[in-house]
Design a protein around this motif. Structure first.
Motif, PDB file in Angstrom:
ATOM      1  N   TYR A   1      -9.889   6.783   7.187  1.00 52.32           N
ATOM      2  CA  TYR A   1      -8.926   6.003   7.967  1.00 52.32           C
ATOM      3  C   TYR A   1      -7.513   6.576   7.820  1.00 52.32           C
ATOM      4  N   GLN A   2      -7.148   6.946   6.600  1.00 45.69           N
ATOM      5  CA  GLN A   2      -5.818   7.495   6.373  1.00 45.69           C
ATOM      6  C   GLN A   2      -5.646   8.854   7.047  1.00 45.69           C
ATOM      7  N   ARG A   3      -6.743   9.572   7.206  1.00 42.77           N
ATOM      8  CA  ARG A   3      -6.681  10.901   7.836  1.00 42.77           C
ATOM      9  C   ARG A   3      -6.712  10.811   9.356  1.00 42.77           C
ATOM     10  N   THR A   4      -7.559   9.891   9.909  1.00 37.82           N
ATOM     11  CA  THR A   4      -7.787   9.891  11.360  1.00 37.82           C
ATOM     12  C   THR A   4      -7.428   8.583  12.066  1.00 37.82           C
ATOM     13  N   GLY A   5      -7.172   7.528  11.301  1.00 39.00           N
ATOM     14  CA  GLY A   5      -6.885   6.233  11.913  1.00 39.00           C
ATOM     15  C   GLY A   5      -8.130   5.414  12.203  1.00 39.00           C
ATOM     16  N   GLU A   6      -9.288   5.917  11.817  1.00 39.32           N
ATOM     17  CA  GLU A   6     -10.566   5.203  11.966  1.00 39.32           C
ATOM     18  C   GLU A   6     -11.541   5.782  10.943  1.00 39.32           C
ATOM     19  N   PHE A   7     -12.723   5.164  10.861  1.00 37.84           N
ATOM     20  CA  PHE A   7     -13.739   5.700   9.950  1.00 37.84           C
ATOM     21  C   PHE A   7     -15.091   5.801  10.657  1.00 37.84           C
ATOM     22  N   LYS A   8     -15.079   6.383  11.840  1.00 33.70           N
ATOM     23  CA  LYS A   8     -16.284   6.496  12.672  1.00 33.70           C
ATOM     24  C   LYS A   8     -17.327   7.441  12.075  1.00 33.70           C
ATOM     25  N   LYS A   9     -16.904   8.557  11.493  1.00 32.75           N
ATOM     26  CA  LYS A   9     -17.873   9.484  10.898  1.00 32.75           C
ATOM     27  C   LYS A   9     -18.636   8.786   9.776  1.00 32.75           C
ATOM     28  N   PHE A  10     -17.889   8.085   8.926  1.00 34.67           N
ATOM     29  CA  PHE A  10     -18.513   7.346   7.838  1.00 34.67           C
ATOM     30  C   PHE A  10     -19.458   6.291   8.390  1.00 34.67           C
ATOM     31  N   GLU A  11     -18.986   5.508   9.347  1.00 37.73           N
ATOM     32  CA  GLU A  11     -19.778   4.421   9.928  1.00 37.73           C
ATOM     33  C   GLU A  11     -21.072   4.935  10.550  1.00 37.73           C
ATOM     34  N   ASN A  12     -20.976   5.974  11.343  1.00 39.54           N
ATOM     35  CA  ASN A  12     -22.169   6.523  11.989  1.00 39.54           C
ATOM     36  C   ASN A  12     -23.174   7.041  10.967  1.00 39.54           C
ATOM     37  N   GLU A  13     -22.679   7.687   9.944  1.00 35.34           N
ATOM     38  CA  GLU A  13     -23.566   8.262   8.933  1.00 35.34           C
ATOM     39  C   GLU A  13     -24.269   7.181   8.116  1.00 35.34           C
ATOM     40  N   ILE A  14     -23.553   6.146   7.742  1.00 39.64           N
ATOM     41  CA  ILE A  14     -24.185   5.103   6.925  1.00 39.64           C
ATOM     42  C   ILE A  14     -25.226   4.336   7.734  1.00 39.64           C
ATOM     43  N   ILE A  15     -24.978   4.114   8.998  1.00 36.68           N
ATOM     44  CA  ILE A  15     -25.952   3.422   9.847  1.00 36.68           C
ATOM     45  C   ILE A  15     -27.212   4.267  10.005  1.00 36.68           C
ATOM     46  N   LEU A  16     -27.028   5.555  10.225  1.00 33.53           N
ATOM     47  CA  LEU A  16     -28.161   6.466  10.348  1.00 33.53           C
ATOM     48  C   LEU A  16     -28.979   6.512   9.057  1.00 33.53           C
ATOM     49  N   LYS A  17     -28.306   6.648   7.931  1.00 34.78           N
ATOM     50  CA  LYS A  17     -29.000   6.774   6.644  1.00 34.78           C
ATOM     51  C   LYS A  17     -29.614   5.454   6.191  1.00 34.78           C
TER      52      LYS A  17
ATOM     53  N   ILE B   1      -6.445  -2.268   7.283  1.00 30.19           N
ATOM     54  CA  ILE B   1      -7.818  -1.850   7.568  1.00 30.19           C
ATOM     55  C   ILE B   1      -8.804  -3.021   7.456  1.00 30.19           C
ATOM     56  N   TYR B   2      -8.303  -4.182   7.055  1.00 29.04           N
ATOM     57  CA  TYR B   2      -9.168  -5.336   6.771  1.00 29.04           C
ATOM     58  C   TYR B   2     -10.075  -5.708   7.950  1.00 29.04           C
ATOM     59  N   ASN B   3      -9.526  -5.842   9.134  1.00 26.72           N
ATOM     60  CA  ASN B   3     -10.327  -6.261  10.291  1.00 26.72           C
ATOM     61  C   ASN B   3     -11.399  -5.240  10.643  1.00 26.72           C
ATOM     62  N   SER B   4     -11.060  -3.972  10.534  1.00 18.16           N
ATOM     63  CA  SER B   4     -12.049  -2.920  10.817  1.00 18.16           C
ATOM     64  C   SER B   4     -13.178  -2.947   9.799  1.00 18.16           C
ATOM     65  N   VAL B   5     -12.830  -3.166   8.543  1.00 17.59           N
ATOM     66  CA  VAL B   5     -13.852  -3.241   7.488  1.00 17.59           C
ATOM     67  C   VAL B   5     -14.733  -4.465   7.705  1.00 17.59           C
ATOM     68  N   GLU B   6     -14.123  -5.572   8.068  1.00 17.23           N
ATOM     69  CA  GLU B   6     -14.885  -6.796   8.308  1.00 17.23           C
ATOM     70  C   GLU B   6     -15.890  -6.598   9.445  1.00 17.23           C
ATOM     71  N   SER B   7     -15.459  -5.967  10.523  1.00 19.58           N
ATOM     72  CA  SER B   7     -16.373  -5.684  11.646  1.00 19.58           C
ATOM     73  C   SER B   7     -17.504  -4.771  11.196  1.00 19.58           C
ATOM     74  N   PHE B   8     -17.165  -3.747  10.440  1.00 23.70           N
ATOM     75  CA  PHE B   8     -18.162  -2.811   9.924  1.00 23.70           C
ATOM     76  C   PHE B   8     -19.171  -3.524   9.025  1.00 23.70           C
TER      77      PHE B   8
END
Length: 188
Positions: free
Chosen positions: A99-115, A147-154
């Motif tokens: 999130y600090q690098r890109t403003g989101e955590f989509k790579k992380f999210e996609n990978e954890i869902i897949l795994k 980042i709280y709301n994004s984490v909550e949605s995740f």
């Protein structure tokens, strides 16, 4: 900083603690007690070392996202409470780092869902994991309002997926085709 060396360290450590011969919960009560008294739970010791080394990576953590998401997930799914409590916060750190690098955590999210799909299908995961996952990540997020709301949605997304995957795993052994079909539709 030697990326390959660190990568090898993390993969070797996760391979060590996830090997079948260390899964104490699969042993008889007597054998479990004997091993526990003589050696303790080596998985916990190595898991704590992985956690400590993760936090020593500093700015280099981003190099391991999403590549280490699967191995860390595999480690956190081991049904040992203290190990889970110590290592699930790594996920929040990964999210925060991306999130600090890109403003989101989509790579992380996609990978954890897949795994997660693969791990639960393989027999890992339980209701306690789902509850601990939610409480730890939400507690970590409470310290970071941006980042709280994004984490909550995740977390809600992962909780829903995990619940459906656990249901699916349970009904696959059920003889009722209607139950299996209903669960499959829910999962899809």
């Amino acid at each position: 900083f030697n990326l390959q060396l660190w990568n090898n360290y993390f993969h070797l450590a996760v391979a060590f603690i996830t090997q079948d011969s260390l899964q104490l919960e699969n042993f008889s009560h007597g054998k479990y007690n004997k091993i526990q008294n003589k050696y303790g739970d080596m998985r916990r010791l190595i898991g704590f070392a992985i956690r400590d080394m993760w936090y020593k990576l500093g700015n280099n953590k981003i190099c391991f996202i999403p590549g280490m998401v699967g191995p860390i997930l595999e480690m956190t799914l081991i049904p040992e409470g203290e190990l889970r409590k110590a290592t699930i916060p790594i996920f929040f750190d990964m999210m925060l780092c991306e999130y600090q690098r890109t403003g989101e955590f989509k790579k992380f999210e996609n990978e954890i869902i897949l795994k997660l799909d693969h791990e639960v299908e393989g027999g890992r995961g339980d209701e306690q994991y789902m509850q601990l996952f939610e409480s730890i990540l939400m507690e970590c997020a409470s310290q970071h309002p941006d980042i709280y709301n994004s984490v909550e949605s995740f977390v809600n997304l992962v909780k829903g997926l995990l619940a459906k995957l656990l249901d699916y795993r349970t009904v696959m052994s059920d003889e009722s085709k209607d139950n299996r079909m209903s669960c499959t539709v829910n999962l899809l």
